[in-house]
Design a protein around this motif. Structure first.
Motif, PDB file in Angstrom:
ATOM      1  N   UNK A  67       0.800  -1.228   0.000  1.00 37.30           N
ATOM      2  CA  UNK A  67       0.000   0.000   0.000  1.00 37.30           C
ATOM      3  C   UNK A  67       0.824   1.266   0.000  1.00 37.30           C
ATOM      4  N   UNK A  68       2.156   1.170   0.202  1.00 37.35           N
ATOM      5  CA  UNK A  68       2.928   2.404   0.351  1.00 37.35           C
ATOM      6  C   UNK A  68       4.273   2.254  -0.333  1.00 37.35           C
ATOM      7  N   UNK A  69       5.025   3.350  -0.378  1.00 34.11           N
ATOM      8  CA  UNK A  69       6.324   3.282  -1.021  1.00 34.11           C
ATOM      9  C   UNK A  69       7.456   3.221  -0.002  1.00 34.11           C
ATOM     10  N   UNK A 126      -2.049   5.014   2.314  1.00 29.09           N
ATOM     11  CA  UNK A 126      -3.342   5.647   2.626  1.00 29.09           C
ATOM     12  C   UNK A 126      -3.819   5.367   4.054  1.00 29.09           C
ATOM     13  N   UNK A 127      -3.266   4.342   4.704  1.00 28.45           N
ATOM     14  CA  UNK A 127      -3.693   4.020   6.062  1.00 28.45           C
ATOM     15  C   UNK A 127      -5.052   3.344   6.084  1.00 28.45           C
ATOM     16  N   UNK A 128      -5.552   3.082   7.271  1.00 25.86           N
ATOM     17  CA  UNK A 128      -6.878   2.474   7.434  1.00 25.86           C
ATOM     18  C   UNK A 128      -7.686   3.393   8.334  1.00 25.86           C
ATOM     19  N   UNK A 178      -2.249   5.368  13.787  1.00 24.60           N
ATOM     20  CA  UNK A 178      -1.745   6.290  12.765  1.00 24.60           C
ATOM     21  C   UNK A 178      -0.229   6.324  12.830  1.00 24.60           C
ATOM     22  N   UNK A 179       0.390   6.373  11.658  1.00 20.18           N
ATOM     23  CA  UNK A 179       1.846   6.444  11.641  1.00 20.18           C
ATOM     24  C   UNK A 179       2.294   7.891  11.502  1.00 20.18           C
TER      25      UNK A 179
END
Ligand SMILES: Nc1ncnc2c1ncn2[C@@H]1O[C@H](COP(=O)(O)OP(=O)(O)OP(=O)(O)O)[C@@H](O)[C@H]1O
Ligand SMILES: [Mg+2]
Length: 462
Positions: A374-376, A398-400, A448-449
């Motif tokens: 989902x991410x780079x 995008x997170x959840x 959240x990151x």
């Protein structure tokens, strides 16, 4: 009106204050008392013993010792007053050798007649000495002349000086004639017996408490998914009952896991047989737009089934062993890089942890795979302190959304279902990760990151 109102509310105020004070006292008491069962039981034994002995010692000192000392002091002072009277009766021109002989033979007093001189100033009162005050009082009562006493100077003698009109009488009396000298034996016996009692109590208590500690260790190890080695119910009846119940529970849980695994494996296997048949029949139907779609569905179903089987196989009985977490995390970082993400990894704390290494790698690996998908950018960081091993996987994807963070742990649940079924997995990654973490006695938590995407943390006790 206001008085009627203030009554109950005042009472309420006092009540709440008392309740508050009580709670604070309980918290304080809890804080200062030791936490372990062993020291607590020792306190339960030692406290009454100390209180009992203190009371006994006090009563003994106060009553017996004081009375005896007073009586003995009285006897000595009577002797001294006899010597003083005798001196008064004797003619002044002799050398008082008769007086000294009588005093020595009959009264055990060493008497010297000194030339008249002022009495020395009173010496310092010894602290905590009954003999000094008792003797002073008794002599004062019987001898009318001024006198001076010293109970401290010489260790086993008491010195008394009496000022007569024309001389000073110096009298030495044996110290143990004036007070109860053997009371220290009582204290010695008391302390000695209590030491013996304490030793016996410590030995017995240790034997009673060890089975409880073993049970706690076994339960803890089982909770962390570790093997419970040669644990046997021992000790008192209640402890043994708890241990038997624990073993029973452990067996039941293991049986249940086994049942679940076999059942799921069975179901998956049966369905796979049918699917194979399905595929075969599709092949016979030949190529066409409808069969193409059907084939795709069948393939997808098969993929899901494979994943299901892997999930059902779950814990293949791996044993917990010392695993280098730094190495494990670095491995995962390399995998992530290979899959095209930018990844960093770090680990803080002692890296050797007793866990099921392959399982935990699968658990964290699933989280890393999700992040890569989902991410780079991905960051894996581990910390380990005295109680916990925590590995967090951060990404900038995008997170959840917060309300979905529990839901995604459900097997086969995928948020991006409709969008890209082909690109996605089967929706088991998070379920498996959580399963493994919980089998270690820990959990997986999503938040959240700081990098902008999702933060997934694995936390297991060490
Ligand atoms: N790092 C992430 N960022 C955004 N969404 C995520 C992330 N990780 C998981 N998700 C969402 O949670 C869902 C469930 O994840 P899970 O790992 O359980 O299944 P999956 O990745 O779809 O399949 P599998 O892991 O079995 O290959 C995913 O479909 C995805 O929508
Ligand atoms: Mg996944």
């Amino acid at each position: 009106m206001s008085v009627a109102e203030s009554g109950p509310s005042g009472l309420k105020l006092v009540g709440s204050f008392l309740k508050d004070a009580n709670a604070r006292f309980a918290a304080w008491f809890n804080r200062v008392t030791p936490k372990g069962l062993y020291p607590r039981s020792l306190i339960i034994i030692v406290t009454p013993m100390v209180i009992l002995q203190s009371v006994v010692a006090f009563v003994f000192m106060e009553r017996h010792y004081n009375t005896v000392t007073r009586r003995l002091s009285a006897a000595v002072s009577q002797d001294i007053s006899a010597v003083v009277s005798l001196y008064d009766l004797l003619p002044r021109d002799n050398d008082f050798s008769a007086l000294r002989r009588i005093a020595w033979r009959n009264l055990q007093l060493n008497v010297t007649v000194l030339p008249p001189a002022p009495l020395p100033p009173p010496g310092p009162k010894p602290f905590f000495s009954v003999i000094d005050s008792a003797l002073s009082r008794e002599i004062g009562r019987r001898v009318k002349e001024p006198f001076w006493i010293d109970t401290v100077g010489r260790s086993n003698l008491i010195e008394v000086r009496v000022k007569m009109d024309d001389a000073v009488l110096r009298i030495f009396a044996p110290r143990n004639a004036a007070y109860a000298s053997n009371s220290h034996i009582f204290i010695l016996w008391m302390v000695g017996t209590s030491l013996v009692l304490l030793t016996v109590a410590i030995l017995f208590l240790r034997n009673q408490i060890r089975p409880i500690e073993n049970l706690a260790d076994a339960a803890e190890a089982f909770g962390k998914g570790r093997d419970v080695e040669n644990f046997r119910p021992r000790g008192a009846r209640e402890v043994r009952r708890a241990a038997v119940a624990f073993l029973e529970m452990k067996r039941r849980i293991e049986r249940q896991i086994e049942q679940r695994t076999t059942m799921l494996a069975g179901v998956s296997h049966d369905m796979r047989t049918i699917l194979t048949r399905f595929k075969l029949e599709l092949a016979f139907l030949g190529d066409g737009a409808e069969t193409e779609a059907l084939k795709k569905d069948v393939d997808e179903l098969q993929g899901m089934l494979e994943a299901y089987l892997a999930f059902a196989r779950g814990d293949p009985g791996e044993q917990a062993a010392l695993t280098d977490m730094g190495e494990l995390i670095e491995d995962l970082r390399l995998n992530a890089e290979r899959d095209g993400a930018t990844a960093e990894a770090s680990f803080m704390g002692p890296p050797l942890v007793e866990v099921k290494g392959d399982q935990l790698k699968r658990c964290i690996g699933n989280l890393v795979n999700n992040a890569v998908r989902h991410a780079r950018r991905v960051a894996i960081s581990g910390t380990r302190d005295a109680r916990w091993l925590i590995v967090t996987v951060d990404d900038d994807g995008p997170g959840i959304p917060e309300e979905k963070r529990e839901e995604v742990f459900r097997p086969f649940l995928r948020l991006d279902d409709a969008r890209n079924q082909d690109a996605g997995g089967s929706g088991l990654g998070l379920s498996i990760a959580r399963d493994i973490a919980r089998a270690h006695g820990g959990d997986v938590i999503l938040s959240d990151s700081p990098m902008g995407g999702l933060r997934a943390s694995v936390r297991v006790p060490v």
